[in-house]
Design a protein around this motif. Structure first.
Motif, PDB file in Angstrom:
ATOM      1  N   LEU A   1      -7.645   3.686   4.624  1.00 20.20           N
ATOM      2  CA  LEU A   1      -8.437   2.886   4.029  1.00 20.20           C
ATOM      3  C   LEU A   1      -9.963   3.615   4.138  1.00 20.20           C
ATOM      4  N   LEU A   2     -10.192   4.671   5.038  1.00 20.26           N
ATOM      5  CA  LEU A   2     -11.522   5.242   4.984  1.00 20.26           C
ATOM      6  C   LEU A   2     -11.510   6.275   3.793  1.00 20.26           C
ATOM      7  N   LEU A   3     -10.247   7.097   3.537  1.00 20.34           N
ATOM      8  CA  LEU A   3     -10.595   7.885   2.580  1.00 20.34           C
ATOM      9  C   LEU A   3     -10.166   7.277   1.215  1.00 20.34           C
TER      10      LEU A   3
ATOM     11  N   ILE B   1       0.730  -1.299   0.085  1.00 24.31           N
ATOM     12  CA  ILE B   1       0.061   0.094   0.050  1.00 24.31           C
ATOM     13  C   ILE B   1       0.788   1.317   0.057  1.00 24.31           C
ATOM     14  N   GLN B   2       1.711   1.465   1.120  1.00 27.77           N
ATOM     15  CA  GLN B   2       2.483   2.427   0.989  1.00 27.77           C
ATOM     16  C   GLN B   2       3.373   2.358   2.203  1.00 27.77           C
ATOM     17  N   ARG B   3       4.443   2.976   2.341  1.00 24.07           N
ATOM     18  CA  ARG B   3       5.307   3.149   3.729  1.00 24.07           C
ATOM     19  C   ARG B   3       4.624   3.945   4.759  1.00 24.07           C
TER      20      ARG B   3
ATOM     21  N   GLY C   1     -12.751   7.800  -2.078  1.00 21.23           N
ATOM     22  CA  GLY C   1     -12.108   8.218  -3.281  1.00 21.23           C
ATOM     23  C   GLY C   1     -11.494   9.495  -2.990  1.00 21.23           C
ATOM     24  N   ALA C   2     -10.916  10.006  -1.756  1.00 18.75           N
ATOM     25  CA  ALA C   2     -10.151  11.095  -1.375  1.00 18.75           C
ATOM     26  C   ALA C   2      -8.684  10.822  -1.029  1.00 18.75           C
ATOM     27  N   PHE C   3      -8.313   9.759  -1.449  1.00 19.36           N
ATOM     28  CA  PHE C   3      -6.918   9.300  -1.135  1.00 19.36           C
ATOM     29  C   PHE C   3      -6.345   8.708  -2.248  1.00 19.36           C
TER      30      PHE C   3
ATOM     31  N   LEU D   1       0.603   4.264  13.476  1.00 19.15           N
ATOM     32  CA  LEU D   1       0.692   3.533  12.267  1.00 19.15           C
ATOM     33  C   LEU D   1      -1.102   2.769  12.016  1.00 19.15           C
ATOM     34  N   GLN D   2      -1.465   2.161  12.876  1.00 20.67           N
ATOM     35  CA  GLN D   2      -2.802   1.250  12.662  1.00 20.67           C
ATOM     36  C   GLN D   2      -3.841   2.674  12.329  1.00 20.67           C
ATOM     37  N   PHE D   3      -3.630   3.890  13.106  1.00 21.23           N
ATOM     38  CA  PHE D   3      -4.708   4.848  12.845  1.00 21.23           C
ATOM     39  C   PHE D   3      -4.426   5.493  11.487  1.00 21.23           C
ATOM     40  N   CYS D   4      -3.254   5.714  11.115  1.00 20.80           N
ATOM     41  CA  CYS D   4      -3.163   6.126   9.789  1.00 20.80           C
ATOM     42  C   CYS D   4      -3.581   5.374   8.666  1.00 20.80           C
TER      43      CYS D   4
END
Length: 218
Positions: A208-210, A96-98, A214-216, A200-203
């Motif tokens: 995932l929510l964003l 997904i991403q670092r 469609g905002a991320f 990390l878990q919160f970010c």
């Protein structure tokens, strides 16, 4: 990449709103063994038929989040009841991403306390946050200096309805003033592994929510 004891999150392809969580119990011959998945919302055990297709995610040793598509292969029982899933080759995992560098725009509550007692504690909101720092709004009634050390108490609300708290030492690396507002960028110092994992878990949760909204984008 995936280790025994790591937590996994499953999403049903036809019901992405319901997330399941479980732990990796064993991994051999490209077959993943887990304890029985439970729903994050209520902790109830999920009943999954053989052949059910799911999307799985986990955090690797490099602190990257990985996705893969899988299906239920069957059930077995050794010391505990387990489900078996198809495990892809390492090169088939989707990174997904670092995540420690993923900065998420979100307004969550944070209380700031001066390490030197130079200003009165106050509660404000973040502008964005990552596992390495955050940007926060500052009240206009007090003065702040760059490189000032603070203790920040973050309230981290997760999609599943739980709230985690993190107490973090930080430094105001920049104080930015404008006509409309004042803000500071915080660099986290001496981050404990527990608080680091929470961030990390919160970010990841917010990412995932964003993505769903469609905002991320990567």
């Amino acid at each position: 990449m995936l280790n025994i004891g790591d937590s996994l999150i499953f999403e049903l392809k036809d019901d992405q709103a319901s997330k399941l969580k479980c732990k990796a119990v064993d991994l051999k011959n490209q077959v993943l063994y887990t304890d029985y998945p439970v729903y994050e919302k209520n902790g109830k055990t999920a009943f999954l038929l053989n052949g059910t297709h799911l999307k799985a995610s986990f955090v690797g040793n490099d602190q990257n989040a990985y996705l893969f598509h899988t299906e239920v292969l069957g059930r077995c029982k050794e010391k505990i009841p387990m489900l078996t899933f198809k495990m892809p080759e390492a090169h088939e995992l989707i990174r997904i991403q670092r995540r420690e560098y993923v900065r998420i725009e979100t307004a969550i509550d944070v209380a700031l306390h001066s390490a030197s007692q130079r200003f009165q504690p106050f509660v404000t909101t973040t502008i964005d946050i990552s596992a390495g720092g955050a940007a926060v709004n500052l009240p206009g009634k007090q003065s702040f200096e760059q490189n000032e050390e603070v203790t920040a108490w973050f309230s981290l609300p997760f999609q599943k309805g739980t709230i985690e708290y993190a107490k973090i030492k930080a430094k105001m690396v920049r104080v930015i003033k404008s006509d409309k507002k004042e803000m500071a960028t915080l660099q986290f110092l001496d981050l404990t592994e527990t608080d680091r994992k929470k961030l990390l878990q919160f970010c990841f949760d917010q990412q995932l929510l964003l993505k769903k909204k469609g905002a991320f984008s990567e």
